[in-house]
Write a protein that holds these residues in place. Sequence first.
Motif, PDB file in Angstrom:
ATOM      1  N   GLN A 158       0.757  -1.175   0.043  1.00 46.80           N
ATOM      2  CA  GLN A 158      -0.004  -0.048  -0.026  1.00 46.80           C
ATOM      3  C   GLN A 158       0.857   1.215  -0.069  1.00 46.80           C
ATOM      4  O   GLN A 158       0.390   2.354   0.040  1.00 46.80           O
ATOM      5  CB  GLN A 158      -1.036   0.089   1.180  1.00 46.80           C
ATOM      6  N   ILE A 159       2.209   1.157   0.195  1.00 43.01           N
ATOM      7  CA  ILE A 159       3.049   2.114  -0.146  1.00 43.01           C
ATOM      8  C   ILE A 159       3.916   2.055  -1.216  1.00 43.01           C
ATOM      9  O   ILE A 159       4.059   0.998  -1.970  1.00 43.01           O
ATOM     10  CB  ILE A 159       3.575   2.280   1.119  1.00 43.01           C
ATOM     11  N   GLN A 182      -8.050  -3.814   5.314  1.00 41.84           N
ATOM     12  CA  GLN A 182      -7.632  -4.226   4.247  1.00 41.84           C
ATOM     13  C   GLN A 182      -7.113  -5.785   4.396  1.00 41.84           C
ATOM     14  O   GLN A 182      -7.415  -6.763   3.408  1.00 41.84           O
ATOM     15  CB  GLN A 182      -6.060  -3.590   3.770  1.00 41.84           C
ATOM     16  N   ALA A 231      -9.586   3.363   1.274  1.00 37.20           N
ATOM     17  CA  ALA A 231      -8.633   3.713   1.940  1.00 37.20           C
ATOM     18  C   ALA A 231      -8.115   5.069   1.278  1.00 37.20           C
ATOM     19  O   ALA A 231      -8.255   5.263  -0.041  1.00 37.20           O
ATOM     20  CB  ALA A 231      -7.324   2.839   1.573  1.00 37.20           C
ATOM     21  N   ASP A 232      -7.880   6.292   1.982  1.00 35.11           N
ATOM     22  CA  ASP A 232      -7.577   7.452   1.541  1.00 35.11           C
ATOM     23  C   ASP A 232      -6.217   7.549   1.168  1.00 35.11           C
ATOM     24  O   ASP A 232      -5.193   7.620   1.962  1.00 35.11           O
ATOM     25  CB  ASP A 232      -7.943   8.475   2.536  1.00 35.11           C
ATOM     26  N   ASP A 233      -5.702   7.096   0.071  1.00 36.85           N
ATOM     27  CA  ASP A 233      -4.489   7.371  -0.384  1.00 36.85           C
ATOM     28  C   ASP A 233      -4.197   8.480  -1.536  1.00 36.85           C
ATOM     29  O   ASP A 233      -3.290   8.631  -2.320  1.00 36.85           O
ATOM     30  CB  ASP A 233      -4.007   5.870  -1.105  1.00 36.85           C
ATOM     31  N   SER A 234      -5.160   9.546  -1.280  1.00 37.05           N
ATOM     32  CA  SER A 234      -4.722  10.583  -2.385  1.00 37.05           C
ATOM     33  C   SER A 234      -3.402  11.420  -1.709  1.00 37.05           C
ATOM     34  O   SER A 234      -3.018  11.340  -0.654  1.00 37.05           O
ATOM     35  CB  SER A 234      -6.128  11.521  -2.132  1.00 37.05           C
ATOM     36  N   ASN A 236      -1.843  11.705   1.999  1.00 34.42           N
ATOM     37  CA  ASN A 236      -0.716  11.052   2.163  1.00 34.42           C
ATOM     38  C   ASN A 236       0.479  11.827   2.882  1.00 34.42           C
ATOM     39  O   ASN A 236       1.764  11.270   3.251  1.00 34.42           O
ATOM     40  CB  ASN A 236       0.054  10.289   0.768  1.00 34.42           C
ATOM     41  N   THR A 250      -6.542   6.720   6.258  1.00 31.86           N
ATOM     42  CA  THR A 250      -5.333   6.461   5.407  1.00 31.86           C
ATOM     43  C   THR A 250      -5.020   5.066   5.831  1.00 31.86           C
ATOM     44  O   THR A 250      -3.814   4.427   5.075  1.00 31.86           O
ATOM     45  CB  THR A 250      -4.113   7.239   5.418  1.00 31.86           C
ATOM     46  N   ASN A 251      -5.156   4.400   7.098  1.00 35.11           N
ATOM     47  CA  ASN A 251      -4.421   3.286   7.499  1.00 35.11           C
ATOM     48  C   ASN A 251      -5.495   2.356   8.353  1.00 35.11           C
ATOM     49  O   ASN A 251      -5.314   0.961   8.332  1.00 35.11           O
ATOM     50  CB  ASN A 251      -3.244   3.484   8.448  1.00 35.11           C
ATOM     51  N   ASP A 254      -8.270  -0.945  -0.206  1.00 34.35           N
ATOM     52  CA  ASP A 254      -7.872  -0.176  -1.387  1.00 34.35           C
ATOM     53  C   ASP A 254      -9.357  -0.484  -2.336  1.00 34.35           C
ATOM     54  O   ASP A 254      -9.989  -1.611  -2.273  1.00 34.35           O
ATOM     55  CB  ASP A 254      -6.721  -1.165  -1.910  1.00 34.35           C
ATOM     56  N   SER A 274       6.425   3.638   6.355  1.00 38.38           N
ATOM     57  CA  SER A 274       6.823   4.978   5.552  1.00 38.38           C
ATOM     58  C   SER A 274       8.016   5.633   5.963  1.00 38.38           C
ATOM     59  O   SER A 274       8.592   6.141   4.922  1.00 38.38           O
ATOM     60  CB  SER A 274       5.482   5.865   5.529  1.00 38.38           C
TER      61      SER A 274
END
Length: 441
Positions: free
Chosen positions: A76-77, A217, A247-250, A254, A283-284, A289, A413
């Motif tokens: 996811q990263i 997830q 998930a907010d991966d915008s 981020n 986000t986590n 996804d 991260s």
Amino acid sequence: MTQARVSAENSRNIGAHDEIVDIVGIGFGPSNLGLAIALRERNAIPGNTPITSTFVESKPEFQWHPDMLLPGATMQISFLKDLVTQRNAASDYSFLSFLHDSGRLPHFINRQTFFPTRIEFHQYLAWAADRVDADVRYGTRATTIIDHPDHFEIELEGADAGSVRARNVVLAGGLTARLPEGVRSSARQFHNHALLSRLAALPETTRNAFVVVGAGQSAAEVAHYLHEQYPGADVHAVFGKYGYTPADDSPYANRIFDAEAVDDYYGSSAEMKARMLSYHRGTNYSAVDLSLIEQLYEIEYAERVAGPRRLFVHGGSALAEVQEEPDGVSVRIENRLTGAVEQIDADAVVYATGFTSMPLDAILGDLYAAPAPVDGARVTRDYRLRTTRPTAGGVYLQGGTEDTHGLTSSLLSNIAVRSAEIVDSIAAGLHTRERELVRSV
């Protein structure tokens, strides 16, 4: 060289002969692997006094969530958030160096993605662990940290039972699987963290059904995996939300995982810390996804159209009763919105119900006190724990610092930058110690 300088150097050499190392790292997952690499690269710089280290790891070899290495599951990263790149883009320990060494770099480039599979990223981590060649005592568990006037003594059990002594300790014990209250792990009820091993050892499956509890997830990945791997079985996903949440991966969201965000978060008020965690939990935590959500929905819809129905998503629901039996598990699923109850006879229940951080009081004893000290944060900006009394060296935390350092606490991260910050802090402390020894001569 002056007599005072010789005395200071001899003091460090005497410590080495007495097996007092500068750092003992407890746990050797990605966080302390990143630390070992940062140490190796720092020690290679001419003029730097080498910092000695050893690591203790309970597993028999390097592993990273081996029972969740599901086919097709991706990170996811970005691969750029590997063990080193954000600290040293020219490092020989980067994910790109791994790809080059493996002969796959052009093939990965052709995939046009930032997100490797979890299986490949595990290969990268194992490659880095082998390449750095750190002193790691595998199959050994640290049980207690004892404070002495000039060092820590760490008691060990397992393959290398006994003790080690160090001037500093870096705790990276990882996370412990959490089961719902009242649930005990068994052959037919288990946490997703042990998924592949437990499925391989599962007694005969005669009921042709599985129940997966959780909305994150991992829960969605498990539901998808079971649906694919057991084509004759029904899969029931159960969670309290009405549906899976993306998930907010915008890009802007981020930023909460950027190294600079740690500074902003650490220096903010308790009210703002709580607000930021609330704003960005998506986000986590308990989020999936979007592509996986869409895959599951397509599966469910296709089965509604053409049958047979095998995937059932029970939103707004919970397990009302679980009864384990010799040949399976009887489960009552209650819809908390309507009150309707459905009975499922399953072969197993998989709980994707999260993790808890390493309990510090168990290993630190009276050096640790909760809650945080009233005169400031319980952990300093350089990840040093404020112990209940002054110690000669530092106890540093890699994980369990979400309340002080933000959402990157237990994630990949920020490993590269955090490792450098801890190494720099320890190096400064050792340098101060040497100066004090020089003045005392």
